[in-house]
Design a protein around this motif. Structure first.
Motif, PDB file in Angstrom:
ATOM      1  N   ARG A 107       0.811  -1.208   0.000  1.00 10.78           N
ATOM      2  CA  ARG A 107       0.000   0.000   0.000  1.00 10.78           C
ATOM      3  C   ARG A 107       0.849   1.265   0.000  1.00 10.78           C
ATOM      4  NH1 ARG A 107      -3.769   0.240  -2.552  1.00 10.78           N
ATOM      5  NH2 ARG A 107      -3.966   2.319  -1.716  1.00 10.78           N
ATOM      6  N   ILE A 108       2.000   1.258   0.664  1.00  6.14           N
ATOM      7  CA  ILE A 108       2.799   2.488   0.759  1.00  6.14           C
ATOM      8  C   ILE A 108       3.917   2.523  -0.270  1.00  6.14           C
ATOM      9  CG2 ILE A 108       2.321   2.622   3.230  1.00  6.14           C
ATOM     10  CD1 ILE A 108       5.260   1.803   3.679  1.00  6.14           C
ATOM     11  N   SER A 109       4.042   1.502  -1.088  1.00  4.50           N
ATOM     12  CA  SER A 109       5.128   1.466  -2.066  1.00  4.50           C
ATOM     13  C   SER A 109       4.619   0.962  -3.399  1.00  4.50           C
ATOM     14  CB  SER A 109       6.271   0.565  -1.570  1.00  4.50           C
ATOM     15  OG  SER A 109       5.843  -0.794  -1.521  1.00  4.50           O
ATOM     16  N   SER A 110       5.415   1.160  -4.426  1.00  3.12           N
ATOM     17  CA  SER A 110       5.108   0.649  -5.761  1.00  3.12           C
ATOM     18  C   SER A 110       6.355  -0.001  -6.327  1.00  3.12           C
ATOM     19  CB  SER A 110       4.641   1.769  -6.692  1.00  3.12           C
ATOM     20  OG  SER A 110       3.340   2.190  -6.358  1.00  3.12           O
ATOM     21  N   PHE A 111       6.138  -1.024  -7.138  1.00  2.00           N
ATOM     22  CA  PHE A 111       7.239  -1.761  -7.742  1.00  2.00           C
ATOM     23  C   PHE A 111       7.128  -1.635  -9.253  1.00  2.00           C
ATOM     24  CE2 PHE A 111       9.770  -5.224  -9.265  1.00  2.00           C
ATOM     25  CZ  PHE A 111      10.743  -5.439  -8.308  1.00  2.00           C
ATOM     26  N   LEU A 112       8.132  -1.011  -9.859  1.00  6.14           N
ATOM     27  CA  LEU A 112       8.161  -0.828 -11.313  1.00  6.14           C
ATOM     28  C   LEU A 112       8.999  -1.948 -11.915  1.00  6.14           C
ATOM     29  CD1 LEU A 112       7.326   1.112 -13.625  1.00  6.14           C
ATOM     30  CD2 LEU A 112       9.535   2.233 -13.342  1.00  6.14           C
ATOM     31  N   PRO A 113       8.368  -2.902 -12.617  1.00  2.66           N
ATOM     32  CA  PRO A 113       9.126  -4.048 -13.140  1.00  2.66           C
ATOM     33  C   PRO A 113      10.045  -3.657 -14.284  1.00  2.66           C
ATOM     34  CG  PRO A 113       6.878  -4.132 -13.932  1.00  2.66           C
ATOM     35  CD  PRO A 113       6.941  -2.976 -12.978  1.00  2.66           C
ATOM     36  N   GLN A 114      10.970  -4.533 -14.581  1.00  2.47           N
ATOM     37  CA  GLN A 114      11.929  -4.264 -15.653  1.00  2.47           C
ATOM     38  C   GLN A 114      11.244  -4.174 -17.008  1.00  2.47           C
ATOM     39  OE1 GLN A 114      15.180  -7.027 -15.747  1.00  2.47           O
ATOM     40  NE2 GLN A 114      15.957  -6.326 -17.709  1.00  2.47           N
ATOM     41  N   PHE A 115      10.275  -5.050 -17.229  1.00  4.43           N
ATOM     42  CA  PHE A 115       9.568  -5.065 -18.497  1.00  4.43           C
ATOM     43  C   PHE A 115       8.127  -4.613 -18.270  1.00  4.43           C
ATOM     44  CE2 PHE A 115      12.808  -8.411 -18.684  1.00  4.43           C
ATOM     45  CZ  PHE A 115      13.574  -7.931 -19.738  1.00  4.43           C
ATOM     46  N   GLU A 116       7.596  -3.841 -19.226  1.00  2.00           N
ATOM     47  CA  GLU A 116       6.250  -3.319 -19.101  1.00  2.00           C
ATOM     48  C   GLU A 116       5.245  -4.469 -19.152  1.00  2.00           C
ATOM     49  OE1 GLU A 116       8.312  -2.190 -21.647  1.00  2.00           O
ATOM     50  OE2 GLU A 116       9.138  -0.667 -20.331  1.00  2.00           O
ATOM     51  N   ILE A 117       4.361  -4.519 -18.155  1.00  4.67           N
ATOM     52  CA  ILE A 117       3.349  -5.570 -18.082  1.00  4.67           C
ATOM     53  C   ILE A 117       1.984  -4.895 -18.089  1.00  4.67           C
ATOM     54  CG2 ILE A 117       2.485  -7.533 -16.757  1.00  4.67           C
ATOM     55  CD1 ILE A 117       5.227  -7.758 -15.459  1.00  4.67           C
ATOM     56  N   ALA A 475      -1.185 -14.813 -19.880  1.00  7.43           N
ATOM     57  CA  ALA A 475      -1.644 -13.803 -18.924  1.00  7.43           C
ATOM     58  C   ALA A 475      -0.955 -13.883 -17.567  1.00  7.43           C
ATOM     59  CB  ALA A 475      -3.158 -13.927 -18.727  1.00  7.43           C
ATOM     60  N   LEU A 476      -0.157 -14.917 -17.329  1.00 12.04           N
ATOM     61  CA  LEU A 476       0.452 -15.091 -16.007  1.00 12.04           C
ATOM     62  C   LEU A 476       1.268 -13.880 -15.536  1.00 12.04           C
ATOM     63  CD1 LEU A 476       1.518 -18.841 -15.725  1.00 12.04           C
ATOM     64  CD2 LEU A 476      -0.053 -17.563 -14.253  1.00 12.04           C
ATOM     65  N   PRO A 477       2.076 -13.236 -16.401  1.00 10.33           N
ATOM     66  CA  PRO A 477       2.816 -12.054 -15.914  1.00 10.33           C
ATOM     67  C   PRO A 477       1.889 -10.962 -15.381  1.00 10.33           C
ATOM     68  CG  PRO A 477       3.739 -12.826 -17.987  1.00 10.33           C
ATOM     69  CD  PRO A 477       2.485 -13.600 -17.781  1.00 10.33           C
ATOM     70  N   ILE A 478       0.794 -10.693 -16.104  1.00 16.86           N
ATOM     71  CA  ILE A 478      -0.147  -9.664 -15.652  1.00 16.86           C
ATOM     72  C   ILE A 478      -0.843 -10.104 -14.373  1.00 16.86           C
ATOM     73  CG2 ILE A 478      -2.305  -8.483 -16.213  1.00 16.86           C
ATOM     74  CD1 ILE A 478      -1.436  -8.291 -19.055  1.00 16.86           C
ATOM     75  N   ILE A 479      -1.276 -11.374 -14.326  1.00 17.62           N
ATOM     76  CA  ILE A 479      -1.979 -11.874 -13.140  1.00 17.62           C
ATOM     77  C   ILE A 479      -1.064 -11.814 -11.921  1.00 17.62           C
ATOM     78  CG2 ILE A 479      -3.163 -13.841 -12.113  1.00 17.62           C
ATOM     79  CD1 ILE A 479      -3.849 -14.789 -14.904  1.00 17.62           C
ATOM     80  N   ARG A 480       0.174 -12.299 -12.090  1.00 18.46           N
ATOM     81  CA  ARG A 480       1.113 -12.304 -10.971  1.00 18.46           C
ATOM     82  C   ARG A 480       1.321 -10.904 -10.425  1.00 18.46           C
ATOM     83  NH1 ARG A 480       6.431 -15.037 -13.066  1.00 18.46           N
ATOM     84  NH2 ARG A 480       7.137 -14.295 -11.033  1.00 18.46           N
ATOM     85  N   ARG A 481       1.476  -9.954 -11.307  1.00 19.05           N
ATOM     86  CA  ARG A 481       1.777  -8.593 -10.877  1.00 19.05           C
ATOM     87  C   ARG A 481       0.553  -7.919 -10.247  1.00 19.05           C
ATOM     88  NH1 ARG A 481       4.485  -4.222 -10.542  1.00 19.05           N
ATOM     89  NH2 ARG A 481       3.738  -2.220 -11.319  1.00 19.05           N
ATOM     90  N   GLU A 482      -0.560  -7.899 -10.976  1.00 16.64           N
ATOM     91  CA  GLU A 482      -1.713  -7.129 -10.519  1.00 16.64           C
ATOM     92  C   GLU A 482      -2.397  -7.777  -9.318  1.00 16.64           C
ATOM     93  OE1 GLU A 482      -2.753  -5.002 -14.803  1.00 16.64           O
ATOM     94  OE2 GLU A 482      -4.043  -6.608 -14.063  1.00 16.64           O
ATOM     95  N   VAL A 483      -2.479  -9.100  -9.294  1.00 17.07           N
ATOM     96  CA  VAL A 483      -3.044  -9.768  -8.124  1.00 17.07           C
ATOM     97  C   VAL A 483      -2.084  -9.638  -6.938  1.00 17.07           C
ATOM     98  CG1 VAL A 483      -3.732 -12.000  -7.156  1.00 17.07           C
ATOM     99  CG2 VAL A 483      -4.454 -11.364  -9.459  1.00 17.07           C
TER     100      VAL A 483
END
Length: 673
Positions: A107-117, A475-483
């Motif tokens: 909630r207090i942080s964000s993680f910007l991945p190396q590759f755009e998802i 869809a696993l990269p998007i699911i892993r990240r957003e969930v």
């Protein structure tokens, strides 16, 4: 090199927040594989340590670079600090002496991945507007969300590309869009995994300069808390609310005029008027690979890693003296980052430069992370109050929005969908031509009718099951990240995915049947057409469950397609056409082909009271539709059709429950960074 205890920000800027990590160790299972392919499955498992007693800290206002060679553990350290890492992780992460749980950290942080998802068919505005529904408070109005998205696009320099699809943006623009997405909630801590990867030097410099700008500003705002966290959540650490809505730059003296001019060259950051974080600055930490000298100078601190260990952490300008004291002189006109990395990588001779650097660093920081924490236990509880009051949108709205995203993506990919539909209809025309000579019901056409019905059932099931086998691997990269980030729940995603296939199943089911029915069964009337179309649509829905099961069982669509053959063979054998299913009682009920085939056969034949039976025929004569059903070992009770419809739904539900558990287990096991 040690920071003073209880360090505060300059007067008027509010207290600093300090995030500390202590003795982080991370282990992953390693596999020793035999050289002989026959024994590839016979492996001895052991644990491989990736992080070794990593300790450090970061304060608001810091922009930290994590440098190290390939395999040094940069991304792993980043994920461990941000609590995005799954598996065997030990150690502590605290905010101003207060232990941080995983959900609090997200909630207090964000993680910007190396590759755009993200969904490439959305425009930049659509993507941010969609994410704002999930990341902002449920009471936020649509106009407030649109305004925030517009401000963010302006802040990262994408105003002119707001209505351009993501797949058409440049690498630098996509990276800035990802940054804008993470800034929707204005997190206090930013974790960026190699944010300059794949960018040209100018785009890379712009991204890091934007991060530097975010870290060195202070912001005073109250009204955005009503948008992001809710009306009852705002309270500054001092207990007093701010009366200003405008951005206030941190105090810059005359000697810093060049820095001020440099900041003016950045895209406007008026979005920070809507900061939910009161008077707090941001802190950003980035893993970065071979930064240029001008990018390196933008970082306030650096962390050097070697072999999973932190060998140096300190201010950027002090690193040169640190290395000089060890006899490693920084050459003139040399990129400091390249020099530090090269020094750590050299292993020639008896001396190990990395070991010397680590020994000196450990000596200077001895006791810093072994006892009490750097800062006293204060203000963090007040800061977290508005975070704890955050309320995301309700589950059913998550399902609705995700369905809209799925359908929008399908519409934007209409060309490929039309091509697939064209081949689907070619199959329908082919079947109608092959069986068009059936004509009236005679002894010779009984088998043809049974074959045509079985082909109808098979085509619907195979088309939809294999059509969705690519879903989860893709869809696993998007699911892993957003969930994993808590954007929405996995159950909402899964239900929305399944529901989005239902209208497609009914549409294709009736259209496919229309072509064949008009050529073969047209004499039987419209009611039979409706009943058969409904059953075929339910078969398609059940096939979606079967296809999703295969998709979730394996992590690649290739494996899912190749390993589907044994399942297909078993289900087909017990479908009621290739063998008498009464010879193996009970097994037929595991086959969705059986339920589909039986219901279609029942609806077609149950009302047929008479079939021509010539006297000269040598083979046994079938006189009615009831005898056809009995010969095929199909049920003939009045409830057969609806029982099969219900059974198809039960099979679909079972497949989906198993699939959901498989996907959830995979996400929890693999993490989401």
């Amino acid at each position: 090199m040690q920071e003073p205890k209880g360090a505060n920000s300059p007067q008027g800027q509010g207290p600093s927040l300090c995030l500390e990590w202590k003795q982080l160790n991370y282990y992953v299972p390693a596999q020793e594989q035999s050289n002989y392919s026959f024994w590839n499955e016979c492996r001895k498992k052991r644990e491989l340590q990736i992080l070794h007693d990593a300790s450090g800290h970061m304060k608001t206002g810091d922009l930290i670079a994590i440098l190290g060679g390939s395999g040094a553990g940069k991304t792993t350290l980043l994920a461990a600090i941000s609590q995005r890492l799954r598996g065997n992780l030990t150690g502590d992460v605290v905010l101003n002496g207060m232990a941080m749980e995983r959900h609090q950290m997200t909630r207090i942080s964000s993680f910007l991945p190396q590759f755009e998802i993200n969904v490439k068919t959305f425009t930049a505005f659509e993507h941010l507007y969609f994410m704002s529904h999930f990341k902002m408070h449920r009471r936020t109005t649509k106009s407030e969300k649109r305004q925030r998205v517009a401000d963010l696009l302006l802040a990262v320099g994408l105003r002119d590309s707001a209505h351009t699809r993501i797949q058409q943006l440049s690498g630098g623009e996509r990276k800035r869009l990802s940054l804008a997405e993470e800034l929707i909630t204005d997190p206090i801590f930013l974790f960026c995994d190699e944010p300059t990867t794949g960018l040209d030097s100018f785009s890379a410099y712009s991204v890091i300069k934007t991060l530097r700008h975010l870290c060195t500003r202070r912001r005073i705002a109250k009204h955005s808390l009503n948008q992001v966290y809710g009306e009852d959540s705002f309270e500054t650490p001092s207990g007093e609310s701010s009366g200003s809505n405008s951005i206030e730059m941190e105090i810059v003296g005359q000697s810093h005029e060049s820095l001020l001019q440099s900041m003016r060259e950045l895209p406007t950051l008026d979005i920070l008027n809507n900061s939910p974080n009161g008077t707090h600055k941001k802190a950003a930490i980035c893993s970065i690979h071979q930064p240029t000298s001008d990018i390196f100078e933008l970082f306030t601190h650096i962390i050097l890693m070697d072999g999973g260990r932190i060998v140096y952490q300190g201010r950027t300008e002090q690193a040169a003296k640190f290395f000089t004291d060890l006899g490693f002189e920084l050459p003139l006109n040399c990129n400091p980052a390249d020099f530090y990395l090269k020094t750590l990588a050299e292993k020639e001779g008896k001396e190990d430069p990395a070991a010397l650097v680590r020994a000196k660093y450990e000596h200077e920081t001895d006791g810093l992370y072994s006892g009490s924490w750097l800062l006293a236990r204060n203000y963090s509880g007040d800061y977290l109050k508005h975070v704890q009051n955050f309320k995301k949108i309700r589950w059913y709205k998550q399902v609705y929005l995700l369905m809209i995203r799925f359908m929008t993506e399908d519409v934007r990919n209409i060309k490929s969908a039309l091509i697939a539909f064209g081949f689907f209809m070619i199959t329908a025309v082919t079947l109608s031509l092959m069986y068009s000579g059936i004509g009236g019901l005679t002894q010779r056409t009984v088998q043809d009718v049974g074959g045509s019905i079985f082909m109808l059932s098979n085509e619907m099931i195979f088309t939809f099951s294999y059509g969705v086998t690519y879903i989860f691997p893709a869809a696993l990269p998007i699911i892993r990240r957003e969930v994993g980030e808590g954007t929405y729940s996995l159950s909402a995603y899964y239900v929305a995915l399944v529901l989005s296939f239902v209208p497609v199943a009914f549409f294709k089911g009736y259209v496919f049947l229309s072509v064949i029915y008009a050529s073969i069964y047209y004499t039987r009337g419209f009611l039979l057409y409706l009943s058969m179309g409904f059953l075929m649509s339910l078969s398609a829905v059940a096939a979606v469950g079967y296809g999703v099961f295969l998709s979730s069982l394996f992590e690649t669509d290739k494996m899912a397609s190749e390993c589907a053959a044994p399942f297909d063979l078993i289900f087909l054998i017990f479908g009621g056409t290739y063998m008498n299913v009464d010879s193996v009682p009970g097994l037929k009920y595991f086959s969705l082909f059986f339920y589909s085939n039986e219901a279609l056969m029942y609806k077609f034949w149950i009302d047929i009271d008479n079939i021509d039976c010539p006297v000269n025929e040598d083979h046994p004569c079938i006189k009615s539709g009831l005898e056809v059903l009995q010969q095929g070992s199909f049920r003939t009770a009045d409830y057969t059709y609806w029982l099969d419809c219900f059974s198809l739904m039960v099979v679909a539900v079972i497949f989906h429950i198993v699939s959901f558990q498989l996907v959830r287990r995979y996400i929890h096991r693999s993490g989401y960074y």
